[in-house]
Each structure stands twice: as structure tokens, then as C-alpha cells.
Design a protein around this motif. Structure first.
Motif, PDB file in Angstrom:
ATOM      1  N   GLU A  42       1.140  -1.217  -0.534  1.00 21.83           N
ATOM      2  CA  GLU A  42      -0.035   0.445   0.246  1.00 21.83           C
ATOM      3  C   GLU A  42       0.503   1.126   0.094  1.00 21.83           C
ATOM      4  OE1 GLU A  42      -3.801   1.902   2.384  1.00 21.83           O
ATOM      5  OE2 GLU A  42      -2.925   0.170   2.717  1.00 21.83           O
ATOM      6  N   ASP A  45      -1.020   7.364  -0.630  1.00 25.37           N
ATOM      7  CA  ASP A  45      -2.143   8.035  -0.802  1.00 25.37           C
ATOM      8  C   ASP A  45      -3.367   6.466  -1.324  1.00 25.37           C
ATOM      9  OD1 ASP A  45      -1.461   5.957  -2.983  1.00 25.37           O
ATOM     10  OD2 ASP A  45      -1.152   7.378  -4.747  1.00 25.37           O
ATOM     11  N   SER A  47      -3.574   3.707  -2.965  1.00 24.64           N
ATOM     12  CA  SER A  47      -2.845   2.926  -3.910  1.00 24.64           C
ATOM     13  C   SER A  47      -2.346   1.707  -3.745  1.00 24.64           C
ATOM     14  CB  SER A  47      -2.179   3.850  -5.012  1.00 24.64           C
ATOM     15  OG  SER A  47      -1.309   3.933  -4.217  1.00 24.64           O
ATOM     16  N   ARG A  49       1.219  -0.624  -5.024  1.00 30.63           N
ATOM     17  CA  ARG A  49       1.919  -1.105  -5.985  1.00 30.63           C
ATOM     18  C   ARG A  49       1.761  -3.073  -6.049  1.00 30.63           C
ATOM     19  NH1 ARG A  49       6.826   2.164  -5.700  1.00 30.63           N
ATOM     20  NH2 ARG A  49       7.829   0.271  -7.436  1.00 30.63           N
ATOM     21  N   SER A 264      -6.526  -4.443  -3.428  1.00 32.45           N
ATOM     22  CA  SER A 264      -5.852  -3.499  -4.433  1.00 32.45           C
ATOM     23  C   SER A 264      -7.355  -2.488  -4.313  1.00 32.45           C
ATOM     24  CB  SER A 264      -6.646  -4.233  -6.155  1.00 32.45           C
ATOM     25  OG  SER A 264      -5.988  -5.447  -5.461  1.00 32.45           O
ATOM     26  N   CYS A 265      -8.637  -1.962  -4.075  1.00 33.37           N
ATOM     27  CA  CYS A 265      -8.780  -0.722  -3.973  1.00 33.37           C
ATOM     28  C   CYS A 265      -8.829  -0.899  -3.402  1.00 33.37           C
ATOM     29  CB  CYS A 265     -10.535  -1.430  -4.627  1.00 33.37           C
ATOM     30  SG  CYS A 265     -11.088  -2.267  -6.151  1.00 33.37           S
ATOM     31  N   ASN A 266      -8.584  -0.975  -1.599  1.00 31.95           N
ATOM     32  CA  ASN A 266      -8.275  -0.262  -0.678  1.00 31.95           C
ATOM     33  C   ASN A 266      -9.392  -0.072  -0.491  1.00 31.95           C
ATOM     34  OD1 ASN A 266      -7.263   0.248   2.184  1.00 31.95           O
ATOM     35  ND2 ASN A 266      -5.762   2.292   1.346  1.00 31.95           N
ATOM     36  N   ARG A 311      -4.178   4.890 -18.390  1.00 36.61           N
ATOM     37  CA  ARG A 311      -3.128   5.262 -17.826  1.00 36.61           C
ATOM     38  C   ARG A 311      -3.189   6.654 -18.631  1.00 36.61           C
ATOM     39  NH1 ARG A 311       1.642   5.475 -13.532  1.00 36.61           N
ATOM     40  NH2 ARG A 311       2.513   7.155 -14.284  1.00 36.61           N
ATOM     41  N   THR A 333     -11.266   4.103 -11.615  1.00 37.07           N
ATOM     42  CA  THR A 333     -10.038   4.035 -11.784  1.00 37.07           C
ATOM     43  C   THR A 333      -9.454   2.747 -10.880  1.00 37.07           C
ATOM     44  OG1 THR A 333     -10.099   5.422  -9.595  1.00 37.07           O
ATOM     45  CG2 THR A 333      -9.964   6.807 -11.961  1.00 37.07           C
ATOM     46  N   GLU A 335      -6.964   2.752  -8.983  1.00 39.63           N
ATOM     47  CA  GLU A 335      -6.488   3.449  -8.275  1.00 39.63           C
ATOM     48  C   GLU A 335      -7.842   3.383  -6.654  1.00 39.63           C
ATOM     49  OE1 GLU A 335      -4.163   3.964 -11.011  1.00 39.63           O
ATOM     50  OE2 GLU A 335      -5.760   5.252 -10.483  1.00 39.63           O
ATOM     51  N   ARG A 379      -3.473   8.624 -13.476  1.00 41.13           N
ATOM     52  CA  ARG A 379      -4.839   7.571 -12.356  1.00 41.13           C
ATOM     53  C   ARG A 379      -5.146   7.154 -13.744  1.00 41.13           C
ATOM     54  NH1 ARG A 379      -8.050  10.581  -8.188  1.00 41.13           N
ATOM     55  NH2 ARG A 379      -8.974   7.982  -8.194  1.00 41.13           N
TER      56      ARG A 379
END
Length: 608
Positions: A42, A45, A47, A49, A264-266, A311, A333, A335, A379
Motif C-alpha cells: 500500500e 495515497d 493505491s 503496487r 487492490s481497491c483499498n 493510464r 479508476t 486506484e 490515474r
């Protein structure tokens, strides 16, 4: 940067070629590449990786998975950035272009060396050799498209040894003999014995039904029976409502938590039986072990409902041709952030505008979709069809099927747990004059007749994708995921009761029925799934108001568009306001007294 490009020609349009060339996970498996675990990190922000490690030949590799960009039927770009190994980056791009005779795909490999070993590797022709290694797979795609082979990709080695094949064959005979195989067990066995890992690690019965062109109920019952007999194992997935990924998996309903979190989407989200709890299947390890990991994390066909994933830099705009089918779509998105749902019609495709708070709908443009990023960071915009749910066998649907309740009566919610069901249809039946029947023909004969009547109801309810929840004396309570199926079942019972009576060769029966649909809760009662709430009470009371040989529908149910289609094929009923015990005001009902036609095309069950 060293680059190698090749043109592949196909005698088929891009729409036929794309689902195969863009299926990078199956492509990599067929090429003999190993699976790899993925580690998520995480970012400040919110998002994510994605990092992975593997070994290929003499090289130990570590890399970051960069989200793939694509536009369906047109192109994709896949990049990996390495922190260990001979290369610093490796990028594959496929561009599909229609031609008068089919499609040309320009496939390009680009690589940046990480040091001396990388420079030597590239100088020795690594990119050209890699492309040549793919030529065999591309030939398989052509042969499949031409109808010369059943599948485009095959495992690099046989998935099953002789002992496991024999075990699978014996179990398949048991499944087929159960009555739930429907002549499909051989197909399932062939899939398990010869399919790729990607084909079997998550078997979805509704997708199988579409691929095999058979009724959905048949593939669902096949998979359920295969679990019972040891070919498959089942799992309950709580899907993220945003990215549709399976974030939490449980082997039984009583192990499902009430909420989940998508890495993934948090985001966190609640369990919803009708929307995001899916039952899927995979081979039992004793039949075919399937290793954990990924062949390709972000391949376009891993999420086939996504039309485009692009992107967009801060302050930038991108436009793409708008080949959208009319229907329900979503902009979001990759993110974390909000999303927007929209319906695409003939007036044009609204723009997708990304802000710091999420995604908004912008003005439509003719012939193209505009993506605009008004945020201060890059994004990745996702444009997806919301038809993904068509292949999801939801917990709500499968728990209202008779085969599930017969085969997995013990798969219930844990004590004290309850699940809100936004929409379910309940059918209550009862015998008219059962007390007089017992007095007239005697207890033994009446008991036999009642048991035969239960079997008759069970067959009809199952044939219309419903399930008997319980019997109460001479009455039956049945549940249906689709309200129209409940009405079809009720009409079919009344239409066929005369034939049932003739088969008994003596005393006949008469049945009265009530049907209602709405919101309720699912709970475990007496070790089985049951339903409670005001709508349950109303459905039962409607049956009590029905006369012999009638079906009583609530007005709300009768006005459902799909139910109206069913009613169009039968004798019109009478609408009335009925006083119902326990209700403050009269209830709008539709009384159907027949005659009820024997099932024809308009009365066919939705899953049949």
C-alpha cells in the motif's frame, strides 16, 4: 532500447482474435512459464503496487507488475520493471488491425538491460528467440480459430498421471449415475484432465453453460454433485463490488465473514448474498492439484468485462474509439476512489472525468470516449461492462435451488448469523380439504397420496429453478431467486395436477397456492436455511386466502415486468383488495382461478 517486432496474420476479424491473444495468463501457462506469488504494498495515497519473484532458467528475477493498458479488440501493452535479473524492463505490445481478409497483429518486444549480463543476453538475440518461442502458440490460435483444434492453448505437460485419470473416470461414472450429470460429466472430466490451470482453478457453472450451450441448471447441478462425489471442491468468494476480485474465500457458508476488505481497491464492504457472494469450484486435490500463484496478474482477459484500462497523466486527455454496446457500464479508476454507473444509449458516450474525489460523467462525444484526468497524480481509468454478474452463481441463487438443499443441507449460516435478502420469491402451497381426504380414504392411503403429492411438487419446483425450504403438515414452502420462476412453477403445478390425479388412479387432490416476493432475512433454523420477515408472513397468508385450485399473487408481484410476461399466457385473473390477518390495510392481490395451460414456450423456466 533494443526492440523486436513481428506481424502475425489471421483469417479472422479482431473480435475473434482478441480474446485469445489477450489471454496472457493462458498464453504464459502454455509457454511453460511458472506461476509466481504476488506481494501488494500500500502506498501513502492509498493505491497499491504489485511485486513478484520467480526463477526462469539460471536467472532469479524480481519485478514490479505495472498494470496492463488496453482497449478491447485493438491493443494492449504489458510492462515489467525488474529489481533483480539481467533486464531492467521488458515490455510487450500487441496491436490488432483489421484487414480485408482478417487481422494483422503487430507484436513488439522491448527490453532495457540492467548490466553486462543483460547486454550480452540481448546481443545474443533474446527478443527474437522469445518471439520465435511464441510462434507455436500463435499457430495454435490460428488452428483453433479455423476449427482444427478444440482449444487454442494446452498445458505444456499432461496435468494428470495414469492413477489420477483412473480415479477421475470412476468418480465421473458415479456423478453421471446420480441423475445430476445430465450427460455432461464427460465434458467436465475432460476439462479437469486436459485443461490448463487457468481453466480449472475457478470453474464457474454459468460460464460453462454458455460455453457448452446447455441449460444453466444442468451445469450447476453437475458441479454440486461433483463436489458431493469428490471430483470438485467448492468455495464461497466475497467479491469486491468495485473490481470484482475475490478477496475472501471460505469453504462453507458458516465461515463467511459479514464484511471484507479489498487490498487492490483499498476499500471495505459488506457481504451481500445477492450481489457479491459467489459460489465457484475447483478440482479436488486428490484428482488434480492446482498450485497457487499467477501466470499473469493483469492480463486483459483476466477481467473480460473491462473494455478499456488506460493510464492518464495529470491534466491530460485521451480519446479512444467508442465501440460500446448499449447497456449498463461503469467508469472507475484502478486506484482507490469512487465510481460512476451509467447506461449507454444511442445519444453518445459520456466522457469519464477523473477528479481527486473519484470519477464523474462528462459531456458525450460522437464516435469516441474521452478520458480526462483533473487530479494531480496519474490515474488508470477503467471502463467496464456491468454484465459481469451474468456469470456469477450468487449465494442467493444457488441456495434457492433444490439440488443445493438436497446435497448440502448442512451448509448453513453459523448460529446467530443472519443475511438480508433484498429480493426473493416465496411460494406456499396447501392441500384443499386434506382432513376430509384422510377420513374418506383412510390414513394409510391418504399418507401415500400426500407423499406422492410432495414428490410431484418437488419435481415441478426444481424444474423451475426453485427449492423446497420446508414442509409444514400438508403444506410446502418453496423459494426462488427469480420471481417469474415462482409464478411459472405455481401455474405449472395447477396445470399438471389433473394429470397427477389420473396417475393415482383413484382419489384426486386439489391445491391452493400463494406467491409473493420482496425483502426478508435468511437464517439457520433447525439446521437448514430458512427465511423470515413480513414478506414471508404475507406469502403464507395469501395461500390461506386462496381457494381450491387457485393461485393468489400479491399485486406487487403481479406487476413485475417478467411476471406480466408469464401472466400474458394464461387466463386473466381478478384483481381485488383482500383483508389479510396481521396487515393494517387491505392488500392488493391477483386471484388466478384458471384454466391453466400446460407449459409451452411462454411458460418455460428461465434456466431450462
Amino acid at each position: 532500447m533494443p526492440t523486436h517486432a513481428v506481424d502475425w496474420e489471421f483469417a479472422h476479424p479482431p473480435a475473434g482474435v482478441w480474446p485469445l491473444l489477450a489471454d496472457t495468463a493462458r498464453f504464459n501457462e502454455a509457454a511453460g512459464l511458472p506461476k509466481y506469488p504476488v506481494r501488494r504494498e500500500e502506498q501513502p495515497d492509498g493505491s497499491m503496487r504489485f511485486f513478484a519473484e520467480s526463477r526462469i532458467g539460471p536467472f532469479a528475477l524480481a519485478w514490479e507488475e505495472i498494470p496492463v493498458e488496453w482497449v478491447a479488440d485493438r491493443w494492449f501493452r504489458h510492462e515489467r520493471r525488474f529489481s533483480r535479473g539481467p533486464l531492467a524492463t521488458l515490455t510487450a505490445t500487441a496491436e490488432l488491425r483489421p484487414t480485408p481478409t482478417g487481422t494483422i497483429c503487430r507484436y513488439t518486444l522491448e527490453a532495457e538491460p540492467a548490466g553486462l549480463a543483460g547486454r550480452l543476453l540481448l546481443a545474443a538475440g533474446f527478443l527474437r528467440a522469445s518471439e520465435k518461442g511464441l510462434a507455436r502458440l500463435v499457430d495454435g490460435v490460428r488452428e483453433h480459430l479455423d476449427g482444427r483444434r478444440p482449444v487454442a492453448f494446452e498445458p505444456p505437460r499432461p496435468p494428470l498421471d495414469a492413477a489420477r485419470r483412473q480415479r477421475l473416470e470412476r468418480l465421473a461414472e458415479t456423478v453421471e449415475a446420480s441423475g445430476h450429470g445430465h450427460g455432461l460429466t464427460g465434458r467436465l472430466a475432460a476439462l479437469i484432465s486436459g485443461g490448463q490451470d487457468n481453466d480449472v482453478e475457478r470453474i464457474r457453472p454459468l460460464a460453462l453453460a454458455r460455453r457448452w450451450a446447455v441449460p444453466e441448471r444442468d451445469t450447476i447441478e453437475l458441479c454440486l454433485q461433483a463436489v458431493r462425489d469428490g471430483i470438485l471442491e467448492s468455495r464461497w468468494d466475497i467479491l469486491c463490488p468495485r473490481c470484482r476480485g475475490a478477496q475472501i474465500t471460505a469453504t462453507s457458508l458458516d465461515r463467511l465473514p459479514t464484511a471484507a476488505h479489498c487490498e487492490s481497491c483499498n476499500i471495505g464492504y459488506d457481504r451481500d448474498f445477492a450481489q457479491n457472494v459467489e459460489l465457484s469450484f475447483h478440482p479436488a486435490p486428490s484428482v488434480r492439484p492446482v498450485t497457487e500463484g499467477e501466470f499473469c496478474l493483469f492480463g486483459p482477459m483476466s477481467t473480460p468485462h473491462v473494455f478499456a484500462q488506460l493510464r492518464v497523466e495529470p491534466g491530460a486527455r485521451r480519446a479512444l474509439p467508442a465501440g460500446f454496446a448499449p447497456g449498463a457500464w461503469r467508469y472507475r479508476t484502478l486506484e482507490p476512489g469512487g465510481q460512476v454507473d451509467l447506461a449507454v444509449g444511442p445519444e453518445g458516450i459520456p466522457a469519464a472525468v477523473v477528479t481527486a474525489d473519484g470519477v464523474e460523467v462528462g459531456p458525450p462525444a460522437t464516435g469516441q470516449l474521452v478520458l480526462e484526468n483533473r487530479d494531480s497524480r496519474p490515474r488508470t481509468v477503467v471502463v467496464e461492462s456491468r454484465r459481469w454478474v451474468e456469470d456469477a452463481l450468487t449465494a442467493h441463487r444457488v441456495t434457492t435451488m433444490q439440488a443445493f438443499r438436497d446435497l448440502f443441507a448442512g451448509d448453513v449460516l453459523r448460529p446467530g448469523d443472519e443475511v438480508a435478502i433484498a429480493q426473493i420469491a416465496l411460494l406456499f402451497t396447501d392441500l384443499s380439504g386434506s382432513t376430509a381426504l384422510y377420513e374418506r380414504i383412510g390414513d394409510a392411503a391418504a399418507y401415500r397420496l400426500v407423499r406422492e403429492h410432495f414428490a410431484f411438487l418437488a419435481r415441478t419446483i426444481r424444474a423451475h429453478d426453485g427449492a423446497i425450504v420446508k414442509t409444514i403438515g400438508d403444506a410446502v414452502m418453496a423459494a426462488f431467486a427469480e420471481p417469474a420462476d415462482a409464478v411459472r412453477a405455481a401455474v405449472a403445478v395447477q396445470a399438471e395436477v389433473a394429470a397427477f390425479n389420473r396417475q393415482q388412479g383413484g382419489e384426486g387432490i386439489a391445491i391452493k397456492m400463494g406467491v409473493h416476493a420482496g425483502h426478508c432475512i435468511a437464517v439457520t433454523l433447525n439446521d437448514r436455511l430458512d427465511y423470515f420477515g413480513q414478506m414471508v408472513n404475507l406469502a403464507a397468508r395469501l395461500q390461506g386466502l386462496a381457494r381450491s385450485g387457485e393461485v393468489l399473487l400479491s399485486g406487487v408481484l403481479a406487476d413485475d415486468p417478467k411476471v406480466r410476461d408469464v401472466l400474458a399466457g394464461i387466463e386473466p385473473g381478478t384483481r381485488e383488495a383482500a383483508a389479510v390477518r396481521g396487515m393494517e390495510r387491505p392488500v392488493d392481490v391477483l386471484r388466478l382461478a384458471g384454466p391453466f395451460p400446460v407449459a409451452g414456450p411462454a411458460m418455460t423456466a428461465g434456466g431450462a
